[in-house]
Design a protein around this motif. Structure first.
Motif, PDB file in Angstrom:
ATOM      1  N   LEU A  79     -25.092 -66.443 -14.387  1.00  0.00           N
ATOM      2  CA  LEU A  79     -24.765 -66.832 -15.737  1.00  0.00           C
ATOM      3  C   LEU A  79     -25.799 -66.270 -16.684  1.00  0.00           C
ATOM      4  N   ARG A  80     -25.318 -65.796 -17.801  1.00  0.00           N
ATOM      5  CA  ARG A  80     -26.227 -65.248 -18.799  1.00  0.00           C
ATOM      6  C   ARG A  80     -25.932 -65.854 -20.149  1.00  0.00           C
ATOM      7  N   VAL A  81     -26.932 -65.972 -20.974  1.00  0.00           N
ATOM      8  CA  VAL A  81     -26.778 -66.495 -22.321  1.00  0.00           C
ATOM      9  C   VAL A  81     -27.105 -65.369 -23.283  1.00  0.00           C
ATOM     10  N   VAL A  82     -26.152 -65.049 -24.152  1.00  0.00           N
ATOM     11  CA  VAL A  82     -26.332 -64.023 -25.174  1.00  0.00           C
ATOM     12  C   VAL A  82     -26.236 -64.714 -26.524  1.00  0.00           C
ATOM     13  N   THR A  83     -27.273 -64.580 -27.331  1.00  0.00           N
ATOM     14  CA  THR A  83     -27.288 -65.212 -28.645  1.00  0.00           C
ATOM     15  C   THR A  83     -27.575 -64.177 -29.723  1.00  0.00           C
ATOM     16  N   GLY A  84     -27.341 -64.583 -30.958  1.00  0.00           N
ATOM     17  CA  GLY A  84     -27.671 -63.743 -32.106  1.00  0.00           C
ATOM     18  C   GLY A  84     -26.497 -63.020 -32.730  1.00  0.00           C
ATOM     19  N   ALA A  85     -25.387 -62.869 -32.018  1.00  0.00           N
ATOM     20  CA  ALA A  85     -24.232 -62.179 -32.587  1.00  0.00           C
ATOM     21  C   ALA A  85     -23.730 -62.904 -33.829  1.00  0.00           C
ATOM     22  N   ALA A  86     -23.863 -64.217 -33.850  1.00  0.00           N
ATOM     23  CA  ALA A  86     -23.407 -65.011 -34.990  1.00  0.00           C
ATOM     24  C   ALA A  86     -24.152 -64.665 -36.272  1.00  0.00           C
ATOM     25  N   GLY A 122     -42.590 -54.558 -11.960  1.00  0.00           N
ATOM     26  CA  GLY A 122     -42.433 -55.597 -12.969  1.00  0.00           C
ATOM     27  C   GLY A 122     -41.417 -56.656 -12.584  1.00  0.00           C
ATOM     28  N   ALA A 123     -40.744 -56.464 -11.444  1.00  0.00           N
ATOM     29  CA  ALA A 123     -39.766 -57.450 -10.978  1.00  0.00           C
ATOM     30  C   ALA A 123     -40.485 -58.743 -10.609  1.00  0.00           C
ATOM     31  N   ASN A 124     -39.807 -59.857 -10.804  1.00  0.00           N
ATOM     32  CA  ASN A 124     -40.416 -61.128 -10.424  1.00  0.00           C
ATOM     33  C   ASN A 124     -39.440 -61.931  -9.585  1.00  0.00           C
ATOM     34  N   ALA A 125     -39.995 -62.833  -8.800  1.00  0.00           N
ATOM     35  CA  ALA A 125     -39.182 -63.672  -7.921  1.00  0.00           C
ATOM     36  C   ALA A 125     -39.921 -64.979  -7.680  1.00  0.00           C
ATOM     37  N   TRP A 126     -39.142 -66.002  -7.391  1.00  0.00           N
ATOM     38  CA  TRP A 126     -39.722 -67.299  -7.077  1.00  0.00           C
ATOM     39  C   TRP A 126     -40.066 -67.348  -5.603  1.00  0.00           C
ATOM     40  N   ARG A 127     -41.307 -67.691  -5.297  1.00  0.00           N
ATOM     41  CA  ARG A 127     -41.731 -67.836  -3.913  1.00  0.00           C
ATOM     42  C   ARG A 127     -41.954 -69.320  -3.655  1.00  0.00           C
ATOM     43  N   ARG A 128     -41.099 -69.893  -2.795  1.00  0.00           N
ATOM     44  CA  ARG A 128     -41.231 -71.312  -2.446  1.00  0.00           C
ATOM     45  C   ARG A 128     -42.557 -71.552  -1.742  1.00  0.00           C
ATOM     46  N   GLY A 129     -43.112 -72.722  -2.005  1.00  0.00           N
ATOM     47  CA  GLY A 129     -44.379 -73.082  -1.393  1.00  0.00           C
ATOM     48  C   GLY A 129     -44.785 -74.463  -1.869  1.00  0.00           C
ATOM     49  N   PRO A 130     -46.054 -74.779  -1.732  1.00  0.00           N
ATOM     50  CA  PRO A 130     -46.541 -76.090  -2.170  1.00  0.00           C
ATOM     51  C   PRO A 130     -46.339 -76.250  -3.682  1.00  0.00           C
ATOM     52  N   ALA A 131     -46.229 -77.491  -4.105  1.00  0.00           N
ATOM     53  CA  ALA A 131     -46.092 -77.777  -5.533  1.00  0.00           C
ATOM     54  C   ALA A 131     -47.254 -77.156  -6.304  1.00  0.00           C
ATOM     55  N   ALA A 132     -46.932 -76.567  -7.449  1.00  0.00           N
ATOM     56  CA  ALA A 132     -47.944 -75.936  -8.304  1.00  0.00           C
ATOM     57  C   ALA A 132     -47.631 -76.330  -9.749  1.00  0.00           C
ATOM     58  N   ASN A 133     -48.335 -75.749 -10.674  1.00  0.00           N
ATOM     59  CA  ASN A 133     -48.084 -76.071 -12.076  1.00  0.00           C
ATOM     60  C   ASN A 133     -47.029 -75.133 -12.684  1.00  0.00           C
ATOM     61  N   GLN A 134     -46.157 -74.602 -11.858  1.00  0.00           N
ATOM     62  CA  GLN A 134     -45.085 -73.725 -12.312  1.00  0.00           C
ATOM     63  C   GLN A 134     -43.737 -74.303 -11.905  1.00  0.00           C
ATOM     64  N   THR A 135     -42.721 -73.943 -12.652  1.00  0.00           N
ATOM     65  CA  THR A 135     -41.357 -74.317 -12.316  1.00  0.00           C
ATOM     66  C   THR A 135     -40.432 -73.259 -12.900  1.00  0.00           C
ATOM     67  N   TYR A 136     -39.151 -73.468 -12.776  1.00  0.00           N
ATOM     68  CA  TYR A 136     -38.209 -72.549 -13.412  1.00  0.00           C
ATOM     69  C   TYR A 136     -37.043 -73.343 -13.973  1.00  0.00           C
ATOM     70  N   LEU A 137     -36.272 -72.696 -14.836  1.00  0.00           N
ATOM     71  CA  LEU A 137     -35.139 -73.340 -15.476  1.00  0.00           C
ATOM     72  C   LEU A 137     -33.862 -72.975 -14.747  1.00  0.00           C
ATOM     73  N   VAL A 138     -32.930 -73.910 -14.723  1.00  0.00           N
ATOM     74  CA  VAL A 138     -31.629 -73.700 -14.100  1.00  0.00           C
ATOM     75  C   VAL A 138     -30.581 -73.779 -15.203  1.00  0.00           C
ATOM     76  N   LEU A 139     -29.795 -72.721 -15.361  1.00  0.00           N
ATOM     77  CA  LEU A 139     -28.736 -72.689 -16.359  1.00  0.00           C
ATOM     78  C   LEU A 139     -27.501 -73.352 -15.787  1.00  0.00           C
ATOM     79  N   GLU A 140     -27.050 -74.418 -16.456  1.00  0.00           N
ATOM     80  CA  GLU A 140     -25.869 -75.141 -15.992  1.00  0.00           C
ATOM     81  C   GLU A 140     -24.659 -74.894 -16.876  1.00  0.00           C
ATOM     82  N   ASP A 141     -24.867 -74.631 -18.157  1.00  0.00           N
ATOM     83  CA  ASP A 141     -23.757 -74.387 -19.074  1.00  0.00           C
ATOM     84  C   ASP A 141     -24.211 -73.397 -20.144  1.00  0.00           C
ATOM     85  N   ALA A 142     -23.859 -72.139 -19.948  1.00  0.00           N
ATOM     86  CA  ALA A 142     -24.292 -71.078 -20.859  1.00  0.00           C
ATOM     87  C   ALA A 142     -23.770 -71.302 -22.272  1.00  0.00           C
TER      88      ALA A 142
END
Length: 102
Positions: free
Chosen positions: A1-8, A70-90
């Motif tokens: 899912l992708r969110v595209v904004t600004g066309a308005a 420059g590619a990035n990926a989430w590496r599962r592991g012990p809890a840290a001070n990082q998280t990520y967002l999950v898009l549920e409704d674009a």
């Protein structure tokens, strides 16, 4: 899912708006938006949330960036001070961001 904004901005902002013009120039014409993860993450950080988006829960780990590509990926592991967002409704996220831009 992708969110595209600004066309308005092509219809909701005055022709003299620098924000409208930046979107026209960046997108290659009127009625064109851009992918909005930067706007989404900034909104979540500043406002604490955004409709259609949730913070991942129980997702210990860190974001790892490949220095050569420059590619990035989430590496599962012990809890840290990082998280990520999950898009549920674009569409919900897009509506809120576009309303703020306009």
């Amino acid at each position: 899912l992708r969110v595209v904004t600004g066309a308005a901005l092509s219809t909701c902002a005055p022709a003299a708006s620098p924000l409208r013009q930046a979107y026209v120039d960046y997108g290659g014409g009127v009625d064109r938006g851009r992918y909005s993860w930067d706007l989404i993450t900034t909104h979540v950080a500043a406002a604490g949330g955004l409709p259609g988006v949730r913070r991942c829960s129980d997702c210990g780990g860190v974001n790892v960036v490949d220095a050569s590509s420059g590619a990035n990926a989430w590496r599962r592991g012990p809890a840290a001070n990082q998280t990520y967002l999950v898009l549920e409704d674009a569409a919900d996220a897009q509506r809120v961001i576009d309303r703020l831009l306009c």
